[in-house]
Design a protein around this motif. Structure first.
Motif, PDB file in Angstrom:
ATOM      1  N   THR A  47       0.836  -1.406  -0.139  1.00  0.00           N
ATOM      2  CA  THR A  47      -0.014  -0.063   0.104  1.00  0.00           C
ATOM      3  C   THR A  47       0.910   1.357  -0.049  1.00  0.00           C
ATOM      4  OG1 THR A  47      -0.251   0.091   2.369  1.00  0.00           O
ATOM      5  CG2 THR A  47      -1.767  -1.096   1.225  1.00  0.00           C
ATOM      6  N   LEU A  48       2.326   1.182   0.263  1.00  0.00           N
ATOM      7  CA  LEU A  48       3.137   2.140   0.510  1.00  0.00           C
ATOM      8  C   LEU A  48       2.857   3.202   1.583  1.00  0.00           C
ATOM      9  CD1 LEU A  48       4.004   3.289  -3.261  1.00  0.00           C
ATOM     10  CD2 LEU A  48       5.268   1.905  -1.694  1.00  0.00           C
ATOM     11  N   ARG A  49       1.868   2.476   2.446  1.00  0.00           N
ATOM     12  CA  ARG A  49       1.826   3.437   3.753  1.00  0.00           C
ATOM     13  C   ARG A  49       2.605   3.038   4.836  1.00  0.00           C
ATOM     14  NH1 ARG A  49      -3.108   6.274   4.059  1.00  0.00           N
ATOM     15  NH2 ARG A  49      -4.314   5.881   2.447  1.00  0.00           N
ATOM     16  N   VAL A  50       2.973   3.950   5.870  1.00  0.00           N
ATOM     17  CA  VAL A  50       3.796   3.493   7.008  1.00  0.00           C
ATOM     18  C   VAL A  50       2.937   2.841   7.877  1.00  0.00           C
ATOM     19  CG1 VAL A  50       4.619   4.702   9.180  1.00  0.00           C
ATOM     20  CG2 VAL A  50       4.993   5.903   6.789  1.00  0.00           C
ATOM     21  N   CYS A  51       3.657   1.521   8.295  1.00  0.00           N
ATOM     22  CA  CYS A  51       2.747   0.594   9.285  1.00  0.00           C
ATOM     23  C   CYS A  51       3.365   0.663  10.479  1.00  0.00           C
ATOM     24  CB  CYS A  51       2.732  -0.550   8.410  1.00  0.00           C
ATOM     25  SG  CYS A  51       4.156  -1.438   7.985  1.00  0.00           S
ATOM     26  N   SER A  52       4.453   0.899  10.677  1.00  0.00           N
ATOM     27  CA  SER A  52       5.203   0.672  12.073  1.00  0.00           C
ATOM     28  C   SER A  52       6.441   1.504  12.065  1.00  0.00           C
ATOM     29  CB  SER A  52       5.693  -0.684  12.317  1.00  0.00           C
ATOM     30  OG  SER A  52       6.127  -1.165  11.315  1.00  0.00           O
ATOM     31  N   SER A  53       7.226   1.685  13.085  1.00  0.00           N
ATOM     32  CA  SER A  53       8.510   2.189  13.230  1.00  0.00           C
ATOM     33  C   SER A  53       9.188   1.251  14.044  1.00  0.00           C
ATOM     34  CB  SER A  53       8.309   3.524  13.765  1.00  0.00           C
ATOM     35  OG  SER A  53       8.217   3.618  15.109  1.00  0.00           O
ATOM     36  N   GLU A  54      10.513   1.275  13.957  1.00  0.00           N
ATOM     37  CA  GLU A  54      11.445   0.487  14.816  1.00  0.00           C
ATOM     38  C   GLU A  54      12.261   1.471  15.584  1.00  0.00           C
ATOM     39  OE1 GLU A  54      14.602  -1.614  12.989  1.00  0.00           O
ATOM     40  OE2 GLU A  54      15.594  -2.038  14.976  1.00  0.00           O
ATOM     41  N   HIS A 102      -2.826   7.480  19.549  1.00  0.00           N
ATOM     42  CA  HIS A 102      -3.924   8.229  20.259  1.00  0.00           C
ATOM     43  C   HIS A 102      -3.852   9.633  19.938  1.00  0.00           C
ATOM     44  CE1 HIS A 102      -5.978  10.485  23.515  1.00  0.00           C
ATOM     45  NE2 HIS A 102      -6.777   9.424  23.571  1.00  0.00           N
ATOM     46  N   ASP A 103      -3.033  10.572  20.049  1.00  0.00           N
ATOM     47  CA  ASP A 103      -2.956  11.700  19.843  1.00  0.00           C
ATOM     48  C   ASP A 103      -2.975  12.011  18.383  1.00  0.00           C
ATOM     49  OD1 ASP A 103      -2.746  11.960  22.539  1.00  0.00           O
ATOM     50  OD2 ASP A 103      -0.746  12.685  22.638  1.00  0.00           O
ATOM     51  N   CYS A 104      -2.262  11.094  17.532  1.00  0.00           N
ATOM     52  CA  CYS A 104      -2.387  11.428  16.269  1.00  0.00           C
ATOM     53  C   CYS A 104      -3.105  10.560  15.330  1.00  0.00           C
ATOM     54  CB  CYS A 104      -0.833  11.389  15.555  1.00  0.00           C
ATOM     55  SG  CYS A 104       0.430  12.334  16.431  1.00  0.00           S
ATOM     56  N   GLY A 105      -3.513   9.508  15.980  1.00  0.00           N
ATOM     57  CA  GLY A 105      -4.618   8.859  15.499  1.00  0.00           C
ATOM     58  C   GLY A 105      -4.310   7.875  14.427  1.00  0.00           C
ATOM     59  N   PHE A 106      -3.079   7.404  14.362  1.00  0.00           N
ATOM     60  CA  PHE A 106      -2.414   6.537  13.218  1.00  0.00           C
ATOM     61  C   PHE A 106      -2.614   5.117  13.614  1.00  0.00           C
ATOM     62  CE2 PHE A 106       0.263  10.308  12.130  1.00  0.00           C
ATOM     63  CZ  PHE A 106      -0.400  10.588  10.983  1.00  0.00           C
ATOM     64  N   ASN A 107      -2.947   4.397  12.842  1.00  0.00           N
ATOM     65  CA  ASN A 107      -2.810   2.830  13.076  1.00  0.00           C
ATOM     66  C   ASN A 107      -1.525   2.314  12.686  1.00  0.00           C
ATOM     67  OD1 ASN A 107      -3.303   0.162  13.201  1.00  0.00           O
ATOM     68  ND2 ASN A 107      -5.042   0.194  11.647  1.00  0.00           N
ATOM     69  N   HIS A 108      -0.733   2.058  13.770  1.00  0.00           N
ATOM     70  CA  HIS A 108       0.638   1.973  13.741  1.00  0.00           C
ATOM     71  C   HIS A 108       1.253   1.061  14.786  1.00  0.00           C
ATOM     72  CE1 HIS A 108       4.753   3.638  14.734  1.00  0.00           C
ATOM     73  NE2 HIS A 108       4.758   4.381  13.561  1.00  0.00           N
ATOM     74  N   MET A 109       2.213   0.213  14.469  1.00  0.00           N
ATOM     75  CA  MET A 109       2.897  -0.765  15.399  1.00  0.00           C
ATOM     76  C   MET A 109       4.209  -0.246  15.649  1.00  0.00           C
ATOM     77  SD  MET A 109       1.127  -3.892  14.986  1.00  0.00           S
ATOM     78  CE  MET A 109       2.350  -5.448  14.982  1.00  0.00           C
ATOM     79  N   ILE A 110       4.691  -0.553  16.850  1.00  0.00           N
ATOM     80  CA  ILE A 110       6.049  -0.251  17.379  1.00  0.00           C
ATOM     81  C   ILE A 110       7.025  -1.488  17.654  1.00  0.00           C
ATOM     82  CG2 ILE A 110       5.587  -0.269  19.644  1.00  0.00           C
ATOM     83  CD1 ILE A 110       6.805   2.674  18.327  1.00  0.00           C
ATOM     84  N   SER A 111       8.332  -1.530  16.908  1.00  0.00           N
ATOM     85  CA  SER A 111       8.938  -2.437  17.083  1.00  0.00           C
ATOM     86  C   SER A 111      10.251  -2.296  18.045  1.00  0.00           C
ATOM     87  CB  SER A 111       9.634  -2.694  15.572  1.00  0.00           C
ATOM     88  OG  SER A 111       9.927  -4.094  15.340  1.00  0.00           O
ATOM     89  N   ILE A 112      10.880  -3.074  18.820  1.00  0.00           N
ATOM     90  CA  ILE A 112      11.686  -2.837  19.921  1.00  0.00           C
ATOM     91  C   ILE A 112      12.746  -3.988  19.829  1.00  0.00           C
ATOM     92  CG2 ILE A 112      11.912  -2.537  22.399  1.00  0.00           C
ATOM     93  CD1 ILE A 112       9.112  -1.768  22.475  1.00  0.00           C
ATOM     94  N   ASN A 113      13.926  -3.417  19.836  1.00  0.00           N
ATOM     95  CA  ASN A 113      15.094  -4.641  19.744  1.00  0.00           C
ATOM     96  C   ASN A 113      15.170  -4.898  21.428  1.00  0.00           C
ATOM     97  OD1 ASN A 113      16.334  -4.439  17.134  1.00  0.00           O
ATOM     98  ND2 ASN A 113      16.200  -2.247  17.841  1.00  0.00           N
ATOM     99  N   LYS A 141       0.356  -4.474  19.662  1.00  0.00           N
ATOM    100  CA  LYS A 141       0.814  -3.361  18.658  1.00  0.00           C
ATOM    101  C   LYS A 141       2.167  -3.532  18.851  1.00  0.00           C
ATOM    102  CE  LYS A 141      -2.993  -1.569  17.160  1.00  0.00           C
ATOM    103  NZ  LYS A 141      -3.142  -1.709  15.731  1.00  0.00           N
ATOM    104  N   LEU A 142       2.665  -4.436  19.683  1.00  0.00           N
ATOM    105  CA  LEU A 142       4.326  -4.690  19.983  1.00  0.00           C
ATOM    106  C   LEU A 142       4.977  -5.722  18.954  1.00  0.00           C
ATOM    107  CD1 LEU A 142       4.437  -4.307  23.661  1.00  0.00           C
ATOM    108  CD2 LEU A 142       4.733  -2.382  22.045  1.00  0.00           C
ATOM    109  N   ILE A 143       6.005  -5.365  18.478  1.00  0.00           N
ATOM    110  CA  ILE A 143       6.848  -6.356  17.927  1.00  0.00           C
ATOM    111  C   ILE A 143       8.316  -6.238  18.624  1.00  0.00           C
ATOM    112  CG2 ILE A 143       8.167  -7.073  15.868  1.00  0.00           C
ATOM    113  CD1 ILE A 143       5.974  -5.079  14.416  1.00  0.00           C
ATOM    114  N   PHE A 144       8.823  -7.494  19.201  1.00  0.00           N
ATOM    115  CA  PHE A 144      10.155  -7.561  19.907  1.00  0.00           C
ATOM    116  C   PHE A 144      11.231  -8.132  18.893  1.00  0.00           C
ATOM    117  CE2 PHE A 144       8.602  -7.946  24.439  1.00  0.00           C
ATOM    118  CZ  PHE A 144       8.521  -6.592  24.628  1.00  0.00           C
ATOM    119  N   GLU A 145      11.809  -7.513  18.655  1.00  0.00           N
ATOM    120  CA  GLU A 145      13.107  -8.056  17.758  1.00  0.00           C
ATOM    121  C   GLU A 145      14.162  -8.649  18.252  1.00  0.00           C
ATOM    122  OE1 GLU A 145      14.724  -4.881  14.680  1.00  0.00           O
ATOM    123  OE2 GLU A 145      12.539  -4.338  14.067  1.00  0.00           O
TER     124      GLU A 145
END
Ligand code: C2E
Ligand code: MG
Ligand code: MG
Ligand code: MG
Length: 287
Positions: A47-54, A102-113, A141-145
Motif C-alpha cells: 500500500t506504500l503506507r507507513v505501518c510501524s517504526s523501529e 492516540h494523539d495523532c490517530g495513526f494505526n501504527h505498530m512499534i518494534s523494539i530490539n 501493537k508490539l513487535i520484539f526484534e
C-alpha cells in the motif's frame, strides 16, 4: 620496531580509557536522561503506507555527542545493565506509541530490539506485563526484534518465555537474518512471526548476483513458513521493486527515512501525504 610498539600501546591505552569511561558513565546516563529513542519508519510495500517504526536507542553524551548503540549495547550487556536499559526503552517506546496512535490517530505498530540476555532473565516476562498494563497500549501493537548475542544459547526456559510473549499478543521477529547467530535452526525451533532480512542482502540488491539469489531465497523461505518479511536497508526504488517482486511485505531503509527523534518522526509522518509514501491509516484508538 620500538616505535611501532609504542604506537600500538598508546592507541590501545586510549581505547581502553574510552571504554572504561563509557562503562562508568552508562549507569548514570539512564538516570540523567541522556538516552533517547529514535524511530525509523517501516513501509507496507503493497500500500506504500507507513505501518510501524523501529525504536533505535541513542546516547546523547554531554561531551561526546551521539554515541551509536553498536558501541554501548555490548557494554550494557557485559555490565549487567541491559535489562534495565531494555525496560527503559520499552517504557519510553510505549509512551511514544501512545502519542502516535492516540494523539495523532495513526494505526501504527512499534518494534523494539530485545537482547538475548533479556530473554534469559526470569523476571523479564512480568516486567513486560507491568509496563504494558501501565501504558494503555495493547500487546498486539508490539513487535520484539531478537538480536542475537554470541554469548547466548536458547534453552527450554527462553523458549517458554517467547511462547508466553506470543500468547500475550506480541509479535516476535528474528533480526538481521542471514548473519551471525540469526540462523535457519532458530527459525525452525523458535516461535517467530516475522523475519528481517539483513541489509547486506538488500542494499543495492541488483548489483550483485549472489546477493540477489540469497535475498530471493530468504524471502521465499520465510513466506513459505508463513512469516511476515521485512527488508532492512532499502536504499533505492530498485531495491524496493526487487524485494517486492520476491514477495517481501515491509521495507525499511534510508530510501524512506533515517531514524528520527520522536518529534521529528511525528512531523515527518504528518507531512507525508503529497508524496509517494503515505501516512499510516487513521484508525480508531483501541486501548
Ligand atoms: P538493527 O536492529 O539491525 O537496526 C537497524 C540498524 O540499521 C540501525 O542502526 C539503523 O539506523 C540502520 N539502518 C537502517 N536503514 C539503513 C540503511 O538504509 N542503510 C544503512 N547503512 N543503515 C541503515 P543503529 O541505530 O546504529 O543500531 C544498530 C544496532 O544496535 C541495531 O541493529 C540493534 O542491533 C542495536 N540496537 C539499537 N537500539 C537498540 C535497543 O534499544 N536495544 C538493543 N538491545 N539493541 C539496540
Ligand atoms: Mg532491529
Ligand atoms: Mg536488523
Ligand atoms: Mg542489521
Amino acid at each position: 620496531l620500538q616505535q611501532k610498539w609504542s604506537y600500538f600501546e598508546d592507541n590501545s591505552t586510549k581505547e581502553n580509557t574510552y571504554f572504561l569511561q563509557l562503562t562508568s558513565e552508562l549507569q548514570s546516563a539512564i538516570e540523567n536522561n541522556q538516552l533517547e529513542v529514535f524511530h525509523q519508519a517501516q513501509i507496507d510495500l503493497s500500500t506504500l503506507r507507513v505501518c510501524s517504526s523501529e525504536c533505535l536507542i541513542r546516547w546523547n553524551h554531554p561531551t561526546q555527542g551521539y554515541i551509536p548503540p553498536t558501541v554501548f549495547i555490548p557494554i550494557a550487556e557485559d555490565m549487567g545493565l541491559i535489562n534495565q536499559l531494555t525496560l527503559w526503552v520499552i517504557k519510553t517506546a510505549l509512551q511514544q506509541q501512545y502519542v502516535i496512535s492516540h494523539d495523532c490517530g495513526f494505526n501504527h505498530m512499534i518494534s523494539i530490539n530485545i537482547s538475548g540476555k533479556d530473554i534469559a532473565s526470569q523476571h523479564f516476562f512480568t516486567q513486560v506485563i507491568d509496563i504494558i498494563e501501565d501504558s494503555t497500549i495493547s500487546a498486539d501493537k508490539l513487535i520484539f526484534e531478537l538480536t542475537e548475542s554470541a554469548s547466548f544459547a536458547y534453552n527450554e526456559q527462553s523458549l517458554s518465555l517467547l511462547e508466553k510473549l506470543v500468547d500475550l499478543g506480541i509479535t516476535i521477529s528474528i533480526d538481521d537474518f542471514g548473519t551471525g547467530y540469526s540462523s535457519m535452526s532458530q527459525v525452525s525451533n523458535l516461535p517467530f512471526q516475522e523475519l528481517k532480512v539483513d541489509r547486506q542482502f538488500v542494499e543495492n540488491v541488483n548489483d550483485d548476483r549472489k546477493r540477489k539469489i540469497i535475498a530471493e531465497a530468504t524471502v521465499k523461505m520465510a513466506k513459505g513458513l508463513g512469516l511476515e518479511v521485512v527488508a532492512e536497508g532499502i536504499n533505492s526504488q530498485a531495491d524496493e521493486d526487487t524485494l517486492r517482486s520476491f514477495g517481501c511485505d515491509i521495507g525499511q531503509g534510508y530510501y524512506y527515512a533515517k531514524p528520527l527523534a520522536i518529534d521529528d518522526y511525528i512531523s515527518w509522518l504528518e507531512n507525508l501525504d503529497n508524496g509517494r509514501i503515505k501516512q499510516a491509516v487513521q484508525g480508531e484508538f483501541i486501548p
